[in-house]
Motif scaffolding. Structure first.
Motif, PDB file in Angstrom:
ATOM      1  N   GLY A 323       0.643  -1.013  -0.128  1.00  0.00           N
ATOM      2  CA  GLY A 323      -0.404  -0.167  -0.517  1.00  0.00           C
ATOM      3  C   GLY A 323       1.279   1.525   0.063  1.00  0.00           C
ATOM      4  N   LEU A 324       2.144   0.938   0.573  1.00  0.00           N
ATOM      5  CA  LEU A 324       2.502   2.283   0.649  1.00  0.00           C
ATOM      6  C   LEU A 324       3.236   3.055  -0.592  1.00  0.00           C
ATOM      7  N   PHE A 325       3.390   1.801  -1.639  1.00  0.00           N
ATOM      8  CA  PHE A 325       3.511   1.970  -3.250  1.00  0.00           C
ATOM      9  C   PHE A 325       3.309   1.791  -4.394  1.00  0.00           C
ATOM     10  N   ILE A 326       2.479   0.706  -4.540  1.00  0.00           N
ATOM     11  CA  ILE A 326       1.689   0.514  -5.113  1.00  0.00           C
ATOM     12  C   ILE A 326       0.270   1.192  -6.144  1.00  0.00           C
ATOM     13  N   GLY A 327      -0.254   2.563  -5.199  1.00  0.00           N
ATOM     14  CA  GLY A 327      -1.089   3.622  -5.441  1.00  0.00           C
ATOM     15  C   GLY A 327      -0.317   4.587  -6.849  1.00  0.00           C
ATOM     16  N   ALA A 328       0.963   4.558  -5.718  1.00  0.00           N
ATOM     17  CA  ALA A 328       1.299   6.022  -6.506  1.00  0.00           C
ATOM     18  C   ALA A 328       2.406   5.370  -7.987  1.00  0.00           C
ATOM     19  N   TYR A 329       2.993   3.858  -7.793  1.00  0.00           N
ATOM     20  CA  TYR A 329       3.740   3.633  -8.631  1.00  0.00           C
ATOM     21  C   TYR A 329       2.520   3.660 -10.084  1.00  0.00           C
ATOM     22  N   VAL A 330       0.891   3.487  -9.391  1.00  0.00           N
ATOM     23  CA  VAL A 330      -0.237   2.622 -10.277  1.00  0.00           C
ATOM     24  C   VAL A 330      -0.583   4.690 -10.711  1.00  0.00           C
ATOM     25  N   GLY A 331      -0.759   5.736 -10.441  1.00  0.00           N
ATOM     26  CA  GLY A 331      -0.508   7.042 -10.571  1.00  0.00           C
ATOM     27  C   GLY A 331      -0.179   7.420 -11.149  1.00  0.00           C
ATOM     28  N   LYS A 332       1.139   6.791 -11.886  1.00  0.00           N
ATOM     29  CA  LYS A 332       2.302   7.891 -12.513  1.00  0.00           C
ATOM     30  C   LYS A 332       1.891   7.824 -13.687  1.00  0.00           C
ATOM     31  N   ALA A 333       1.304   6.505 -14.506  1.00  0.00           N
ATOM     32  CA  ALA A 333       0.325   6.339 -15.608  1.00  0.00           C
ATOM     33  C   ALA A 333      -0.986   5.539 -15.687  1.00  0.00           C
ATOM     34  N   PHE A 334      -1.570   5.973 -14.887  1.00  0.00           N
ATOM     35  CA  PHE A 334      -2.788   5.921 -15.006  1.00  0.00           C
ATOM     36  C   PHE A 334      -3.748   4.813 -15.433  1.00  0.00           C
ATOM     37  N   ARG A 335      -3.835   5.411 -16.960  1.00  0.00           N
ATOM     38  CA  ARG A 335      -5.124   4.938 -17.969  1.00  0.00           C
ATOM     39  C   ARG A 335      -3.686   4.139 -18.534  1.00  0.00           C
ATOM     40  N   LYS A 336      -2.567   3.395 -18.066  1.00  0.00           N
ATOM     41  CA  LYS A 336      -1.742   2.132 -18.434  1.00  0.00           C
ATOM     42  C   LYS A 336      -1.514   1.857 -18.357  1.00  0.00           C
ATOM     43  N   ARG A 337      -1.490   1.737 -17.028  1.00  0.00           N
ATOM     44  CA  ARG A 337      -1.072   0.869 -15.873  1.00  0.00           C
ATOM     45  C   ARG A 337      -2.194  -0.174 -15.528  1.00  0.00           C
ATOM     46  N   PHE A 338      -3.602   0.574 -14.751  1.00  0.00           N
ATOM     47  CA  PHE A 338      -4.870   0.303 -14.523  1.00  0.00           C
ATOM     48  C   PHE A 338      -4.922  -0.900 -14.946  1.00  0.00           C
ATOM     49  N   ARG A 339      -5.297  -1.041 -16.130  1.00  0.00           N
ATOM     50  CA  ARG A 339      -5.865  -3.452 -16.602  1.00  0.00           C
ATOM     51  C   ARG A 339      -5.012  -3.775 -15.678  1.00  0.00           C
ATOM     52  N   PRO A 340      -3.602  -4.256 -16.501  1.00  0.00           N
ATOM     53  CA  PRO A 340      -2.711  -4.894 -15.848  1.00  0.00           C
ATOM     54  C   PRO A 340      -2.714  -5.468 -14.004  1.00  0.00           C
ATOM     55  N   VAL A 341      -2.939  -4.275 -13.921  1.00  0.00           N
ATOM     56  CA  VAL A 341      -2.249  -4.314 -12.191  1.00  0.00           C
ATOM     57  C   VAL A 341      -3.772  -4.930 -11.438  1.00  0.00           C
ATOM     58  N   ALA A 342      -4.937  -3.938 -12.046  1.00  0.00           N
ATOM     59  CA  ALA A 342      -6.423  -4.896 -11.843  1.00  0.00           C
ATOM     60  C   ALA A 342      -6.724  -6.108 -12.080  1.00  0.00           C
ATOM     61  N   LEU A 343      -6.216  -6.975 -13.331  1.00  0.00           N
ATOM     62  CA  LEU A 343      -6.414  -8.439 -12.959  1.00  0.00           C
ATOM     63  C   LEU A 343      -5.379  -9.235 -12.639  1.00  0.00           C
ATOM     64  N   LEU A 344      -4.140  -8.468 -12.529  1.00  0.00           N
ATOM     65  CA  LEU A 344      -3.545  -9.025 -11.682  1.00  0.00           C
ATOM     66  C   LEU A 344      -3.765  -9.695 -10.270  1.00  0.00           C
ATOM     67  N   ALA A 345      -4.557  -8.268  -9.635  1.00  0.00           N
ATOM     68  CA  ALA A 345      -4.988  -8.793  -8.417  1.00  0.00           C
ATOM     69  C   ALA A 345      -6.073  -9.814  -8.028  1.00  0.00           C
ATOM     70  N   LEU A 346      -7.387 -10.039  -9.467  1.00  0.00           N
ATOM     71  CA  LEU A 346      -8.526 -10.893  -9.673  1.00  0.00           C
ATOM     72  C   LEU A 346      -7.667 -12.081  -9.805  1.00  0.00           C
ATOM     73  N   LEU A 347      -6.821 -12.609 -10.591  1.00  0.00           N
ATOM     74  CA  LEU A 347      -6.350 -13.703 -11.052  1.00  0.00           C
ATOM     75  C   LEU A 347      -5.093 -13.934  -9.557  1.00  0.00           C
ATOM     76  N   LEU A 348      -4.895 -13.264  -8.333  1.00  0.00           N
ATOM     77  CA  LEU A 348      -4.554 -14.042  -6.775  1.00  0.00           C
ATOM     78  C   LEU A 348      -5.187 -13.644  -5.992  1.00  0.00           C
ATOM     79  N   TYR A 349      -6.479 -13.181  -5.673  1.00  0.00           N
ATOM     80  CA  TYR A 349      -7.518 -13.583  -5.429  1.00  0.00           C
ATOM     81  C   TYR A 349      -7.964 -15.021  -5.298  1.00  0.00           C
ATOM     82  N   THR A 350      -7.993 -15.778  -7.011  1.00  0.00           N
ATOM     83  CA  THR A 350      -8.523 -16.693  -7.356  1.00  0.00           C
ATOM     84  C   THR A 350      -7.957 -17.625  -7.111  1.00  0.00           C
ATOM     85  N   ILE A 351      -6.566 -17.622  -6.935  1.00  0.00           N
ATOM     86  CA  ILE A 351      -5.228 -18.978  -6.791  1.00  0.00           C
ATOM     87  C   ILE A 351      -5.633 -19.008  -5.234  1.00  0.00           C
ATOM     88  N   ALA A 352      -5.377 -17.421  -4.328  1.00  0.00           N
ATOM     89  CA  ALA A 352      -5.686 -17.933  -3.086  1.00  0.00           C
ATOM     90  C   ALA A 352      -6.652 -18.314  -2.451  1.00  0.00           C
TER      91      ALA A 352
END
Length: 465
Positions: A323-352
């Protein structure tokens, strides 16, 4: 309303104090929720009510579910400060009462009331932070919110489990209280009570009534069917029909209101609707890990309260760090980075959830820790970037209503999922089969994200590129 005007309504000299208080409000709400999951099984066993565990968790979620859609209109009419203070203080009163209650039905009522109070302030930190900082700063500060949310999820179970196993076990119900002291002082002494409601507008009592009728009937049908009454008997059928009819009338009625208690008009926003649906499904993980994960450790693996309280520890540690860095990382290029990072989260939930499904009585706690660590990555991502995603199509005055509805998706989804789980357990399902249902819910969320996580071609004026 511009960001500069929005921020100028708060004294600049108090901004850091406000930010710290907002962060700790979220920590308080999370600690109270996760800590409650640790102390609840032992309390129900003590009052001979363990058969109502699923009902109890569903009713708490229902209480939050009832409160969250109303947060926007309540904050507008009475002020965010008043609503948050009411939620924190009345929830504390319900927890104190829960210490002394020995009657199961009465305990269920107070537990649900505590859920209502938590719903009044659990979404507030996101709306308050969005008003306090600029649009470009939101992903960064929402990342901080994810970190402090994780701290609450870490401190709450650990401290509650420690207190529950000590000579002061009754105080476990209010073990989160020290976290609330600083934000209470700042809110009472310094935070302005800002209102937006127009006096001539009537309060939408009809919307509240329809929401209560619809939600209560559906949840009671799911939770108590075939336990207190036949699910497909006269009473059962009447409950579900009234609940469904109430939901239809609620939507139709609220769409015609200028000041709705339940802002269903938010579903005209495509990005909000996508995130809302995904959030409703993802709570299958957040319900299974801290609730049924704890029950699995205590009653299947025969672990102690303190051992069960560590179930979500890896999740919260990972979430706090990311939480200390993920928001700032995505926010620097939000429209470009949002989709792949958001989908990664959904995949990890499913594996868990897949790992939880494979648990056995002799499984190592390390396996559970691996699952919740993956879930922690998902939590950090979703809590840091999903709200900034749907806020890109909103105006600042819509933030409170949208955030309340977004949190409503989580509690509503949890309420429905836990009620379904209760019905499934009453029908003979095992905990592993409950985890399988959670896996299917998360997989469905991943499918929706693949289709819906997209920006329009034109640039957004509300989010940093």
């Amino acid at each position: 309303m511009s960001d500069s005007l929005q921020a100028s309504e708060f004294p600049p000299s108090h901004k850091k104090l406000f930010i710290a208080a907002i962060l700790l409000i979220l920590t308080t709400s999370t600690a109270s929720s996760y800590g409650g999951n640790v102390v609840l099984p032992a309390k129900l066993l003590a009052i001979h009510g363990m058969d109502y565990y699923s009902v109890c968790t569903a009713l708490q979620s229902m209480g939050m579910m009832l409160a969250l859609p109303l947060v926007g209109v309540l904050c507008g009419r009475f002020g965010t400060k008043a609503v948050v203070l009411t939620g924190i203080l009345v929830q504390l009163a319900t927890r104190i009462a829960a210490i002394f209650i020995v009657n199961v039905p009465l305990f269920l009522v107070f537990w649900m009331l505590g859920g209502i109070c938590c719903g009044l302030y659990i979404s507030a930190p996101y709306a308050m932070m969005a008003e306090l900082v600029t649009a470009g700063e939101r992903p960064k500060y929402f990342g901080f919110l994810a970190t402090f949310n994780a701290l609450g999820a870490l401190i709450g179970p650990l401290w509650t489990g420690t207190v529950a196993d000590s000579a002061f076990s009754s105080l476990a119900f209010i073990s989160y209280l020290p976290l609330a002291v600083f934000p209470l002082i700042v809110l009472i002494a310094l935070y302005p009570n800002r209102r937006r409601a127009v006096r001539e507008q009537k309060f939408d009592f009809a919307g509240i009534f329809l929401l209560v009728v619809a939600v209560c009937c559906i949840v009671l049908w799911l939770s108590l069917g075939d336990k207190s009454f036949s699910r497909f008997g006269v009473l059962g059928i009447a409950l579900i029909l009234i609940g469904l009819a109430g939901m239809v009338f609620l939507i139709r009625y609220e769409l015609r209101q200028t000041n709705p208690s339940v802002p269903v008009g938010m579903f005209r926003k495509k990005r909000f609707t996508v995130v809302f649906l995904i959030q409703m499904l993802l709570v299958a993980y957040s319900s299974c890990a801290p609730a049924y994960g704890i029950v699995f450790v205590q009653q299947v693996m025969h672990g102690s309260s303190l051992a069960s309280s560590t179930v979500t520890m890896p999740q919260t540690v990972v979430q706090a760090i990311m939480g200390l860095f993920i928001g700032a990382y995505v926010g620097k290029a939000f429209r470009k980075r949002f989709r792949p990072v958001a989908l990664l989260a959904l995949l990890l939930y499913t594996i868990a959830m897949g790992i939880f499904y494979l648990l056995r009585p002799d499984s190592s706690m390390l396996v559970i820790y691996a699952a919740t660590a993956l879930g922690g990555i998902g939590q950090a991502i979703t809590q840091s970037i999903y709200a900034p995603f749907f806020q890109t199509e909103l105006q600042p005055e819509e933030f409170s209503s949208a955030q309340g509805m977004y949190s409503f998706a989580g509690t509503g989804g949890s309420c429905i999922f836990m009620a379904i789980c209760g019905a499934a357990i009453n029908s003979g399902f095992t905990l592993n089969q409950i985890f399988l249902m959670g896996l299917l819910f998360c997989a469905a969320a991943l499918c929706i994200g693949l289709v819906g996580f997209r920006f329009p071609s034109e640039p957004s004026s509300h989010c940093s590129e």
